[in-house]
Design an enzyme around this catalytic site. Structure first.
Site, PDB file in Angstrom:
ATOM      1  N   ASP A 426       9.673   7.144  -3.075  1.00  0.00           N
ATOM      2  CA  ASP A 426       9.335   6.046  -2.177  1.00  0.00           C
ATOM      3  C   ASP A 426       8.143   6.450  -1.317  1.00  0.00           C
ATOM      4  O   ASP A 426       8.095   7.568  -0.788  1.00  0.00           O
ATOM      5  CB  ASP A 426      10.533   5.700  -1.290  1.00  0.00           C
ATOM      6  CG  ASP A 426      10.284   4.470  -0.446  1.00  0.00           C
ATOM      7  OD1 ASP A 426      10.565   3.359  -0.958  1.00  0.00           O
ATOM      8  OD2 ASP A 426       9.834   4.608   0.703  1.00  0.00           O
ATOM      9  N   ILE A 427       7.159   5.543  -1.186  1.00  0.00           N
ATOM     10  CA  ILE A 427       5.973   5.825  -0.381  1.00  0.00           C
ATOM     11  C   ILE A 427       6.341   5.727   1.095  1.00  0.00           C
ATOM     12  O   ILE A 427       6.883   4.709   1.538  1.00  0.00           O
ATOM     13  CB  ILE A 427       4.841   4.842  -0.721  1.00  0.00           C
ATOM     14  CG1 ILE A 427       4.490   4.928  -2.220  1.00  0.00           C
ATOM     15  CG2 ILE A 427       3.602   5.136   0.121  1.00  0.00           C
ATOM     16  CD1 ILE A 427       3.501   3.881  -2.682  1.00  0.00           C
ATOM     17  N   GLU A 469       7.581  -0.425  -3.136  1.00  0.00           N
ATOM     18  CA  GLU A 469       6.915   0.888  -3.174  1.00  0.00           C
ATOM     19  C   GLU A 469       7.840   1.985  -3.673  1.00  0.00           C
ATOM     20  O   GLU A 469       7.587   3.166  -3.460  1.00  0.00           O
ATOM     21  CB  GLU A 469       6.403   1.253  -1.773  1.00  0.00           C
ATOM     22  CG  GLU A 469       7.469   1.520  -0.740  1.00  0.00           C
ATOM     23  CD  GLU A 469       7.973   0.278  -0.026  1.00  0.00           C
ATOM     24  OE1 GLU A 469       8.543   0.423   1.066  1.00  0.00           O
ATOM     25  OE2 GLU A 469       7.781  -0.839  -0.547  1.00  0.00           O
TER      26      GLU A 469
END
Length: 561
Positions: A426-427, A469
């Protein structure tokens, strides 16, 4: 075995097939004459005429492939004539008609040339595996600072970058080596050297068999046209949007090094089917021949063809029967099926296509046409598959597809006794990126992590966009310790990437949660994804920009992540 040796082996096998066909041909033609001699002018002639038509149909379809085009043409004329007799109310022939048929069958032998045309195949160059490390990119750029920055960014994506200050240095280098891709600044030496014109005058560079991308500060139409004329597959303006450039490079490599196209051939003529298999193999495809129609569904499940080439008329089951069975299975409703038959009646072709097939090719078909037709249809099938199963922004599997792949690989790992590792990525603070720089820049960040995953993971690994994301990576036959090293490498390289908009530069980080099936031997894919997700939240709560592994019994606080 070297490519040259392989090509020679394929050519030798084709020659053996041609020789065997020609050796058997006199016996086949004699058999036709014997059949004709059994005609009596009575109603029972129907069975004889039916067999004659089937055998002539086979000759019409195969002769051209083995260098006997005139034989194919003459056999087709006779096949159609007999078909007309069979459709008539009575199938008995009078004596003059039988004598005329005998003369025409005897004349078939005279259509066979003394030196039949030989099949000439050229094997496609072996594609470099997408899993090979460090694809070689050569950069022609005299701006030292830009070259340094670009090299640093490309290194993060696992590319091996070599920098040249001008075309002369490039020309000397290509005498000994060749890159996988060439990046060239259009204007060198402060605008005094036009690289496009120098490339035209440099035959050594022109002869390179690799993709070409131009970098330029000029957005004028003549410059873009000149790049097209030189075969460029990209034209990027300065200041460079490096993530978009890297995404285009990744796309080019994916297309050039895609897995071999898979074609299933269903034909009762064993020699002709083998000929087609060898021709497609020589063109770089993977082809199987099915000689047991009852096993068609088992063969499709095992081989996973991207195209089925199927004869229309076969002794036990017609091609339309088999196509209908394939279409009964929901998983294969989009599998391209093309009839390949000597049938030339347009109405019959249209009727056959309406019963499960997508197209109709007429035998005999040249080797070049066969290869071109197969390539085009598989390419379209892959495009359709991309649209159905892949995320449009990243080209990665969609949510449902990656979940299915994860479950499949967990079950496979249990069956073979080898571990599989699942990772959720996950960003970090992605909402801030979107709010600060806009969704277009956010899309660039998302595309960059997708490209980085493709470059840093193995070809056998499976990657998907889980949502927004968040991403999932499935690493088959990968133990936890090795997976952690790979994921840490991805985390570090993503953190080193440079993003920006209108002169503003920023970086991003990712948090990763991973789980190994060896630690959860009784859990299926969905349960392991939950465990990986919990490890991801642990990484978030622990300060982000880190890799955390799930273990049985751990339950992180998932609030406010």
């Amino acid at each position: 075995m070297t490519p040259d040796t392989t090509e020679q082996a394929l050519q030798a096998r084709l020659e053996q097939l041609r020789a065997r066909y020609l050796e058997r041909l006199p016996e086949e033609l004699a058999g036709l004459n014997t059949l004709q001699g059994s005609l009596t002018g009575q109603e029972q002639d129907r069975e004889v005429l039916d067999e004659l038509q089937q055998r002539l149909h086979k000759l019409a379809g195969s002769g051209g492939s083995f260098g006997c085009a005139s034989l194919s043409t003459a056999a087709r004329v006779l096949e159609q004539r007999i078909g007309g007799w069979l459709q008539a109310k009575g199938s008995s022939l009078d004596a003059p008609t039988r004598r005329s048929l005998a003369d025409e069958l005897a004349a078939l032998a005279r259509t066979v040339p003394e030196s039949p045309e030989r099949s000439a195949v050229r094997r496609m160059p072996d594609a470099r595996s997408a899993s090979d490390n460090a694809m070689a990119i050569w950069l022609v750029e005299d701006d030292a600072e830009l070259a340094r920055q670009l090299k640093q960014q490309l290194d993060s994506f696992n590319y091996e970058v070599r920098v040249f200050k001008g075309i002369d240095a490039l020309r000397r280098a290509v005498e000994d080596q060749q890159p996988d891709l060439l990046l060239v600044d259009v204007m060198l030496e402060d605008g005094r050297e036009n690289a496009t014109e120098r490339l035209v005058d440099c035959p050594q560079v022109q002869a390179l068999d690799c993709p070409l991308i131009f970098l330029s500060a000029n957005d004028d139409f003549p410059s873009r046209v000149r790049a097209v004329q030189l075969g460029a597959q990209g034209y990027f303006l300065k200041p460079l949007d490096v993530p978009r450039l890297v995404s285009r490079i990744s796309q080019i490599f994916q297309e050039r090094h895609a897995p071999a196209q898979r074609v299933l051939i269903v034909d009762d003529d064993a020699d002709l089917a083998e000929h087609m298999r060898l021709v497609l193999t020589a063109a770089g495809m993977e082809a199987w021949v099915l000689d047991a129609p009852r096993e068609i569904m088992e063969t499709i499940a095992a081989f996973r063809p991207e195209l089925v080439l199927m004869d229309l008329y076969m002794p036990e089951y017609a091609g339309t029967d088999l196509a209908g069975v394939i279409r009964q299975h929901e998983a294969y409703t989009h599998l391209p099926i093309v009839y390949l038959s000597a049938e030339t009646d347009i109405e019959r072709q249209i009727d056959a296509m309406g019963r499960g097939a997508d197209d109709f090719l007429t035998k005999p078909i040249s080797d070049l046409q066969l290869v071109a037709a197969a390539r085009a249809r598989v390419a379209r099938a892959r495009q359709l598959e991309e649209r159905i199963n892949k995320d449009s922004l990243t080209g990665l599997l969609k949510h449902a597809s990656i979940k299915e792949a994860a479950n499949r690989e967990v079950l496979r790992a249990r069956r073979i006794g080898r571990p599989v590792t699942l990772a959720m990525l996950d960003i970090d603070h992605f909402k801030v990126v979107n709010d600060t720089y806009g969704h277009a820049v956010g899309d660039v960040v998302i595309s960059s992590i997708a490209t980085l995953l493709r470059q840093r993971l193995r070809q056998s690994d499976i990657i998907g966009r889980y949502g927004g994301e968040e991403f999932v990576a499935v690493l088959p036959e990968c133990e936890a310790e090795h997976a952690r090293r790979v994921l840490e490498d991805i985390r570090r390289n993503f953190a080193s990437l440079d993003f920006g908009r209108k002169g503003e530069r920023f970086g991003c980080t990712i948090s990763i949660g991973m789980v190994c099936s060896a630690d959860y031997p009784d859990q299926d894919g969905p349960e392991l994804l939950v465990a990986a997700d919990e490890a991801l939240y642990k990484a978030k709560r622990g300060g982000r920009n880190q890799v955390q592994q799930a273990f049985p019994g751990s339950a992180p606080d998932v609030t406010d992540c």
